[in-house]
Design an enzyme around this catalytic site. Structure first.
Site, mmCIF file in Angstrom:
data_model
loop_
_atom_site.group_PDB
_atom_site.id
_atom_site.type_symbol
_atom_site.label_atom_id
_atom_site.label_comp_id
_atom_site.label_asym_id
_atom_site.label_seq_id
_atom_site.Cartn_x
_atom_site.Cartn_y
_atom_site.Cartn_z
ATOM 1 N N ALA A 93 15.018 123.414 -52.078
ATOM 2 C CA ALA A 93 13.607 122.772 -50.836
ATOM 3 C C ALA A 93 13.726 122.840 -50.023
ATOM 4 O O ALA A 93 14.407 122.513 -49.249
ATOM 5 C CB ALA A 93 14.458 121.148 -51.736
ATOM 6 N N TYR A 155 10.216 125.118 -37.711
ATOM 7 C CA TYR A 155 11.067 125.711 -39.406
ATOM 8 C C TYR A 155 12.388 126.464 -39.085
ATOM 9 O O TYR A 155 13.353 126.542 -39.358
ATOM 10 C CB TYR A 155 10.052 125.827 -39.892
ATOM 11 C CG TYR A 155 9.917 126.964 -40.693
ATOM 12 C CD1 TYR A 155 9.993 125.674 -42.325
ATOM 13 C CD2 TYR A 155 9.794 127.889 -41.298
ATOM 14 C CE1 TYR A 155 10.059 126.634 -43.579
ATOM 15 C CE2 TYR A 155 9.928 128.928 -42.412
ATOM 16 C CZ TYR A 155 10.551 128.352 -43.038
ATOM 17 O OH TYR A 155 10.236 129.486 -44.679
#
Length: 260
Positions: A93, A155
């Protein structure tokens, strides 16, 4: 591919779409029992609905917010109660948090809760069961962990940290638990197609991206699933503490011609 006499119990996170869905399907095809989860509730996850209908006795789906440690703990506890064991955890995820290095503190916190802490805490909660089964953890990171582009922070920073998480889990929890990482590059998912379509000429953007890959194409989600299946088999028992890049050779290119 598995040598087990009975079906393994496999947790896969982020299974409502894309790579996670393909990984879940790969394990189902292998005869394993798959417990999938994603943020989306079942009524908003059509691929999960289809998978449930096709595998009513071997696929189970939960709506879990993996940014919540309490939700992760409850999810793992329910899996153990229902099945009595956990053999494999594929911690997949996550999402692109491309806000740039000048991002807001809230973006930074959300990124690290989702793209780093959730992987650590899922492994932590599953550890007792995995120790009993001599299980395997696979952490899905990204080729952004190795090299990135402007605007992709924070990220890429969390994805880089996952390389160290794989190493630490390996050296502190082995030999009972084996941990490996996979760093996919450009994979042909609906999310990436949305990115192509955001360009003035989506087809041209896709073709330009393909040309940047020495293998002449972008990756398929099921290829990530196949690698997961191999890495969690006995045949891969000597692979641990490392993260394998699968990006079609993209990272082998020092500089793109049109960027020179």
């Amino acid at each position: 591919m598995t040598n087990q006499n009975t079906a393994r119990v496999v947790i896969v996170t982020g299974t409502s779409q894309g790579i996670g869905h393909a990984i879940a399907q790969t394990y189902l095809n292998n005869g394993d029992i798959v417990i999938g989860c994603a943020f989306s509730p079942l009524n908003k996850a059509p691929l999960a609905q289809k998978m449930l209908a096709e595998n009513p006795e071997r696929y189970f789906y939960y709506s879990v917010d993996v940014t919540s440690t309490e939700a992760i703990k409850q999810f793992v506890n329910e899996v153990e109660i229902l099945f009595g064991r956990i053999d494999v955890v594929v911690s997949n995820a996550g999402k692109n948090v491309f806000k740039g290095i000048d991002c807001e503190e809230s973006d930074w916190a959300h990124n690290f809760d989702l793209n780093l802490r959730s992987h650590w805490y899922l492994a932590k909660c599953a550890r007792p069961a995995l120790q009993k089964s001599k299980g395997v953890i696979v952490i899905i990171t990204s080729n952004h962990a190795f090299s990135t582009m402007p605007g992709c922070a924070p990220y890429n920073i969390s994805k880089r940290a996952l390389l160290s998480l794989v190493q630490s889990l390996t050296i502190e929890w082995g030999p009972e638990i084996r941990t490996v990482g996979i760093a996919p590059g450009f994979i042909d998912t609906d999310g990436n197609q949305t990115w192509f379509d955001s360009h003035a000429d989506g087809k041209a953007a896709r073709e330009k991206t393909i040309k940047k890959h020495p293998v002449g194409r972008i990756g398929r989600p099921e290829e990530v699933g196949d690698l997961c299946l191999f890495l969690t088999s006995d045949r891969a028992g000597f692979i641990a503490g490392t993260t394998i890049v699968m990006d079609g050779g993209r990272s082998a290119i020092m500089q793109d011609e049109d960027d020179a």
